[in-house]
Motif scaffolding. Structure first.
Motif, PDB file in Angstrom:
ATOM      1  N   ALA A   1      20.488  -3.689 -57.769  1.00  0.00           N
ATOM      2  CA  ALA A   1      19.204  -3.947 -58.414  1.00  0.00           C
ATOM      3  C   ALA A   1      18.613  -2.664 -59.000  1.00  0.00           C
ATOM      4  CB  ALA A   1      18.231  -4.562 -57.406  1.00  0.00           C
ATOM      5  N   ALA A   2      18.696  -1.553 -58.255  1.00  0.00           N
ATOM      6  CA  ALA A   2      18.144  -0.290 -58.730  1.00  0.00           C
ATOM      7  C   ALA A   2      18.900   0.224 -59.941  1.00  0.00           C
ATOM      8  CB  ALA A   2      18.167   0.738 -57.604  1.00  0.00           C
ATOM      9  N   GLN A   3      20.219   0.090 -59.935  1.00  0.00           N
ATOM     10  CA  GLN A   3      21.008   0.540 -61.086  1.00  0.00           C
ATOM     11  C   GLN A   3      20.723  -0.304 -62.324  1.00  0.00           C
ATOM     12  OE1 GLN A   3      25.002   0.434 -59.466  1.00  0.00           O
ATOM     13  NE2 GLN A   3      24.980   2.639 -59.020  1.00  0.00           N
ATOM     14  N   SER A   4      20.192  -1.515 -62.113  1.00  0.00           N
ATOM     15  CA  SER A   4      19.826  -2.377 -63.229  1.00  0.00           C
ATOM     16  C   SER A   4      18.397  -2.125 -63.714  1.00  0.00           C
ATOM     17  CB  SER A   4      19.984  -3.848 -62.819  1.00  0.00           C
ATOM     18  OG  SER A   4      21.330  -4.132 -62.492  1.00  0.00           O
ATOM     19  N   GLY A   5      17.732  -1.167 -63.109  1.00  0.00           N
ATOM     20  CA  GLY A   5      16.409  -0.796 -63.576  1.00  0.00           C
ATOM     21  C   GLY A   5      15.248  -1.314 -62.762  1.00  0.00           C
ATOM     22  N   ALA A   6      15.505  -2.037 -61.686  1.00  0.00           N
ATOM     23  CA  ALA A   6      14.416  -2.575 -60.860  1.00  0.00           C
ATOM     24  C   ALA A   6      13.905  -1.514 -59.894  1.00  0.00           C
ATOM     25  CB  ALA A   6      14.898  -3.794 -60.084  1.00  0.00           C
ATOM     26  N   ALA A   7      12.630  -1.601 -59.568  1.00  0.00           N
ATOM     27  CA  ALA A   7      12.060  -0.782 -58.491  1.00  0.00           C
ATOM     28  C   ALA A   7      12.326  -1.506 -57.184  1.00  0.00           C
ATOM     29  CB  ALA A   7      10.566  -0.588 -58.709  1.00  0.00           C
ATOM     30  N   VAL A   8      12.969  -0.836 -56.238  1.00  0.00           N
ATOM     31  CA  VAL A   8      13.487  -1.513 -55.045  1.00  0.00           C
ATOM     32  C   VAL A   8      12.926  -0.889 -53.771  1.00  0.00           C
ATOM     33  CG1 VAL A   8      15.572  -2.153 -53.765  1.00  0.00           C
ATOM     34  CG2 VAL A   8      15.618  -2.062 -56.266  1.00  0.00           C
ATOM     35  N   LEU A   9      12.543  -1.753 -52.848  1.00  0.00           N
ATOM     36  CA  LEU A   9      12.128  -1.346 -51.512  1.00  0.00           C
ATOM     37  C   LEU A   9      12.962  -2.108 -50.499  1.00  0.00           C
ATOM     38  CD1 LEU A   9       8.548  -0.872 -50.134  1.00  0.00           C
ATOM     39  CD2 LEU A   9      10.145  -2.320 -48.897  1.00  0.00           C
ATOM     40  N   VAL A  10      13.554  -1.401 -49.548  1.00  0.00           N
ATOM     41  CA  VAL A  10      14.326  -2.022 -48.473  1.00  0.00           C
ATOM     42  C   VAL A  10      13.495  -1.984 -47.199  1.00  0.00           C
ATOM     43  CG1 VAL A  10      16.403  -1.889 -47.047  1.00  0.00           C
ATOM     44  CG2 VAL A  10      16.541  -1.364 -49.482  1.00  0.00           C
ATOM     45  N   ALA A  11      13.248  -3.143 -46.614  1.00  0.00           N
ATOM     46  CA  ALA A  11      12.542  -3.237 -45.334  1.00  0.00           C
ATOM     47  C   ALA A  11      13.564  -3.588 -44.263  1.00  0.00           C
ATOM     48  CB  ALA A  11      11.449  -4.300 -45.406  1.00  0.00           C
ATOM     49  N   ASP A  12      13.734  -2.718 -43.287  1.00  0.00           N
ATOM     50  CA  ASP A  12      14.752  -2.893 -42.249  1.00  0.00           C
ATOM     51  C   ASP A  12      14.088  -3.079 -40.890  1.00  0.00           C
ATOM     52  OD1 ASP A  12      16.924  -2.339 -40.290  1.00  0.00           O
ATOM     53  OD2 ASP A  12      18.047  -1.757 -42.077  1.00  0.00           O
ATOM     54  N   HIS A  13      14.563  -4.073 -40.167  1.00  0.00           N
ATOM     55  CA  HIS A  13      14.045  -4.375 -38.830  1.00  0.00           C
ATOM     56  C   HIS A  13      14.215  -3.207 -37.868  1.00  0.00           C
ATOM     57  CE1 HIS A  13      15.166  -6.744 -34.899  1.00  0.00           C
ATOM     58  NE2 HIS A  13      14.035  -6.093 -34.751  1.00  0.00           N
TER      59      HIS A  13
ATOM     60  N   ALA B   1      18.349   8.804 -54.793  1.00  0.00           N
ATOM     61  CA  ALA B   1      18.328   9.300 -56.168  1.00  0.00           C
ATOM     62  C   ALA B   1      17.955   8.197 -57.156  1.00  0.00           C
ATOM     63  CB  ALA B   1      19.683   9.899 -56.523  1.00  0.00           C
ATOM     64  N   LEU B   2      18.241   6.953 -56.795  1.00  0.00           N
ATOM     65  CA  LEU B   2      17.881   5.812 -57.644  1.00  0.00           C
ATOM     66  C   LEU B   2      16.427   5.381 -57.445  1.00  0.00           C
ATOM     67  CD1 LEU B   2      21.122   3.656 -57.216  1.00  0.00           C
ATOM     68  CD2 LEU B   2      20.315   4.684 -59.357  1.00  0.00           C
ATOM     69  N   GLY B   3      15.742   6.034 -56.511  1.00  0.00           N
ATOM     70  CA  GLY B   3      14.345   5.702 -56.263  1.00  0.00           C
ATOM     71  C   GLY B   3      14.128   4.587 -55.273  1.00  0.00           C
ATOM     72  N   VAL B   4      15.177   4.166 -54.560  1.00  0.00           N
ATOM     73  CA  VAL B   4      15.040   3.091 -53.575  1.00  0.00           C
ATOM     74  C   VAL B   4      14.234   3.596 -52.384  1.00  0.00           C
ATOM     75  CG1 VAL B   4      16.277   1.574 -51.981  1.00  0.00           C
ATOM     76  CG2 VAL B   4      17.190   1.978 -54.280  1.00  0.00           C
ATOM     77  N   GLN B   5      13.200   2.853 -52.007  1.00  0.00           N
ATOM     78  CA  GLN B   5      12.400   3.198 -50.833  1.00  0.00           C
ATOM     79  C   GLN B   5      12.961   2.480 -49.602  1.00  0.00           C
ATOM     80  OE1 GLN B   5       8.034   2.968 -51.358  1.00  0.00           O
ATOM     81  NE2 GLN B   5       8.473   2.363 -53.480  1.00  0.00           N
ATOM     82  N   LEU B   6      12.871   3.117 -48.451  1.00  0.00           N
ATOM     83  CA  LEU B   6      13.308   2.509 -47.197  1.00  0.00           C
ATOM     84  C   LEU B   6      12.157   2.520 -46.208  1.00  0.00           C
ATOM     85  CD1 LEU B   6      15.481   1.427 -45.219  1.00  0.00           C
ATOM     86  CD2 LEU B   6      16.001   3.825 -44.667  1.00  0.00           C
ATOM     87  N   ARG B   7      11.849   1.358 -45.663  1.00  0.00           N
ATOM     88  CA  ARG B   7      10.843   1.256 -44.609  1.00  0.00           C
ATOM     89  C   ARG B   7      11.512   0.651 -43.381  1.00  0.00           C
ATOM     90  NH1 ARG B   7       5.420  -0.934 -47.810  1.00  0.00           N
ATOM     91  NH2 ARG B   7       5.475   0.659 -49.470  1.00  0.00           N
ATOM     92  N   THR B   8      11.585   1.417 -42.315  1.00  0.00           N
ATOM     93  CA  THR B   8      12.209   0.952 -41.082  1.00  0.00           C
ATOM     94  C   THR B   8      11.165   0.331 -40.160  1.00  0.00           C
ATOM     95  OG1 THR B   8      11.965   3.153 -40.113  1.00  0.00           O
ATOM     96  CG2 THR B   8      14.037   2.678 -41.236  1.00  0.00           C
ATOM     97  N   ARG B   9      11.664  -0.292 -39.081  1.00  0.00           N
ATOM     98  CA  ARG B   9      10.811  -0.977 -38.103  1.00  0.00           C
ATOM     99  C   ARG B   9       9.899  -2.003 -38.780  1.00  0.00           C
ATOM    100  NH1 ARG B   9      11.392   2.049 -33.325  1.00  0.00           N
ATOM    101  NH2 ARG B   9      12.024   4.210 -33.669  1.00  0.00           N
TER     102      ARG B   9
ATOM    103  N   ARG C   1      25.995  -7.457 -53.970  1.00  0.00           N
ATOM    104  CA  ARG C   1      25.936  -6.993 -55.355  1.00  0.00           C
ATOM    105  C   ARG C   1      25.463  -8.108 -56.289  1.00  0.00           C
ATOM    106  NH1 ARG C   1      29.249  -6.998 -59.844  1.00  0.00           N
ATOM    107  NH2 ARG C   1      29.088  -5.153 -61.206  1.00  0.00           N
ATOM    108  N   ALA C   2      25.999  -9.318 -56.082  1.00  0.00           N
ATOM    109  CA  ALA C   2      25.610 -10.442 -56.948  1.00  0.00           C
ATOM    110  C   ALA C   2      24.129 -10.752 -56.817  1.00  0.00           C
ATOM    111  CB  ALA C   2      26.446 -11.676 -56.603  1.00  0.00           C
ATOM    112  N   ALA C   3      23.614 -10.754 -55.590  1.00  0.00           N
ATOM    113  CA  ALA C   3      22.193 -11.036 -55.378  1.00  0.00           C
ATOM    114  C   ALA C   3      21.327  -9.941 -55.989  1.00  0.00           C
ATOM    115  CB  ALA C   3      21.904 -11.170 -53.883  1.00  0.00           C
ATOM    116  N   GLY C   4      21.751  -8.688 -55.862  1.00  0.00           N
ATOM    117  CA  GLY C   4      20.980  -7.583 -56.426  1.00  0.00           C
ATOM    118  C   GLY C   4      20.902  -7.657 -57.936  1.00  0.00           C
ATOM    119  N   LEU C   5      22.018  -7.951 -58.584  1.00  0.00           N
ATOM    120  CA  LEU C   5      22.028  -8.063 -60.040  1.00  0.00           C
ATOM    121  C   LEU C   5      21.148  -9.219 -60.510  1.00  0.00           C
ATOM    122  CD1 LEU C   5      25.826  -7.453 -60.748  1.00  0.00           C
ATOM    123  CD2 LEU C   5      23.942  -5.865 -61.171  1.00  0.00           C
ATOM    124  N   ALA C   6      21.249 -10.362 -59.797  1.00  0.00           N
ATOM    125  CA  ALA C   6      20.450 -11.533 -60.189  1.00  0.00           C
ATOM    126  C   ALA C   6      18.966 -11.286 -59.965  1.00  0.00           C
ATOM    127  CB  ALA C   6      20.908 -12.755 -59.406  1.00  0.00           C
ATOM    128  N   ALA C   7      18.615 -10.641 -58.866  1.00  0.00           N
ATOM    129  CA  ALA C   7      17.214 -10.341 -58.586  1.00  0.00           C
ATOM    130  C   ALA C   7      16.652  -9.378 -59.621  1.00  0.00           C
ATOM    131  CB  ALA C   7      17.061  -9.762 -57.183  1.00  0.00           C
TER     132      ALA C   7
END
Length: 385
Positions: free
Chosen positions: A6-18, A107-115, A371-377
């Motif tokens: 998703a990030a390589q396709s130009g989207a701003a991405v945030l990952v929320a991890d349990h 480097a792609l600007g992906v944010q990660l939020r844990t917990r 990968r498929a879900a990221g591209l579609a999103a």
């Protein structure tokens, strides 16, 4: 993988991890060398997904094993093909790959939020999360769920997420690639628990699988067992117990083995006879002796060595299974892995209803659907923007 695509396709991405840190199940997979994928031809490769083959094929065709290998090598992790056709990074662990991957995502600007544990959606469609600082909500133009199956729950995916998707069809989780219970004698359990069975073959339901296994206090597990686990599990759902057949010398034909054993025992004990003339290791000898003491009927000693019956009474629990079967029904998803009843919400990975044997097939399907879900999103994000 979804975040990267998703990030390589130009989207701003945030990952929320349990969990407190990401990719814990990937790191556990690294303990076994990180079997990324398999080198067999794609038509054969796809059959490993059984009833889910038609569903997974488009995503694996779009990101096949050679693409996954190239991806890993672009992260500075050269790969090699093992003698069994399995593909591993030369480092034989996940941590170097994960460090390089996290750096790329950063480097792609992906944010990660844990917990951040997902709690479902609010009435206005925001994603709700439980955090150490209380509940928070995140509104996004597209959401990708990668909630996992139900195996190894201590790593984060505990299989409780179906309750957060009311009205969405799921198939109950069941253990996959797991071991099975066998009531060994106290003697065999005490002396041989933890002992590997090398270069053997297991047969069940007309299928024979060569490989290795290991005797445990509670039964048997290992690669040869995992390859048959789906069929054994389904049979156990219909019967209280089932019987596998163990070939302790799959490299030697029955007639040749019988010739080697015939008339050559003399004053040798049974143990020494089996060691010298059948080439059995101590664990193989113990299994034959155990079967004979239990009154197992066999036409001859060679026949018992080639088809030793193992009575299985149940499967090991899902918490110690390598993977799980069941999950989100394919009927709930469109061709872009978006939930039909929740536009803008996508799903990928182990939470989908599929299973496969070990050998690289598990990670490959996770990477490909991610990968498929990221591209579609990302496409949806661009359209909404």
């Amino acid at each position: 993988m979804a975040a990267e695509a998703a990030a390589q396709s130009g989207a701003a991405v945030l990952v929320a991890d349990h969990m407190p840190s990401p990719a814990r199940k990937l790191l556990i997979a690294g303990r076994g060398g990180l079997n990324l994928t398999h080198s067999e031809a794609l038509p054969s490769f796809l059959t490993r997904y059984a009833t889910a083959e038609a569903h997974l094929a488009p995503y694996i065709h779009a990101f096949p094993p050679e693409a996954l290998i190239a991806w890993a090598e672009a992260l500075g992790q050269p790969c090699f093909i093992g003698s069994s056709g399995r593909v591993f990074p030369r480092a034989m662990k996940a941590s170097p790959l994960l460090r390089a991957w996290m750096a790329r995502l950063g480097a792609l600007g992906v944010q990660l939020r844990t917990r951040h544990r997902w709690l479902g959606f609010s009435p206005d469609g925001a994603a709700r999360f439980a955090t150490p600082d209380g509940e928070t909500q995140i509104k996004a133009s597209a959401v990708i769920l990668a909630l996992g199956g139900a195996s190894w729950p201590r790593l984060g995916s505990d299989g409780t997420w179906p309750a957060l998707l009311p009205g969405i069809a799921t198939r109950p989780f069941a253990p996959s690639n797991m071991g099975f219970a066998i009531a060994w004698s106290d003697h065999l359990r005490a002396r041989f628990a933890g002992t590997p069975l090398k270069r053997i073959a297991l047969s069940f339901g007309g299928i024979t699988q060569r490989g290795e296994a290991v005797i445990t206090e509670a039964g048997i597990e290992g690669g040869a067992v995992y390859a048959l686990s789906a069929n054994i599990r389904e049979a156990l759902e219909q019967h209280h117990n089932v019987t596998l057949h163990l070939d302790l010398r799959p490299d030697l034909g029955l007639a040749d083995l019988a010739t080697s054993l015939a008339g050559r025992r003399g004053s040798l004990s049974l143990s020494n006879h089996l060691r010298r003339n059948a080439g059995l290791a101590p664990i193989g000898i113990a299994l034959i002796q155990e079967a004979l003491k239990a009154g197992t009927e066999a036409p001859d000693l060679a026949g018992l060595i080639k088809a030793l019956p193992l009575r299985v009474t149940g499967g090991f629990p899902i918490a110690r299974a390598i993977s799980s079967a069941g999950g989100l029904a394919w009927t709930e998803l469109d061709e872009n892995l978006m939930l039909r009843r929740l536009p803008g919400v996508f799903a990928c990975g182990e939470m989908l209803d599929w299973e496969a044997p070990t050998g690289g097939y598990l990670l490959q399907a996770c990477f490909s659907t991610g990968r498929a879900a990221g591209l579609a999103a990302a496409r949806l994000d661009v359209l909404k923007a």
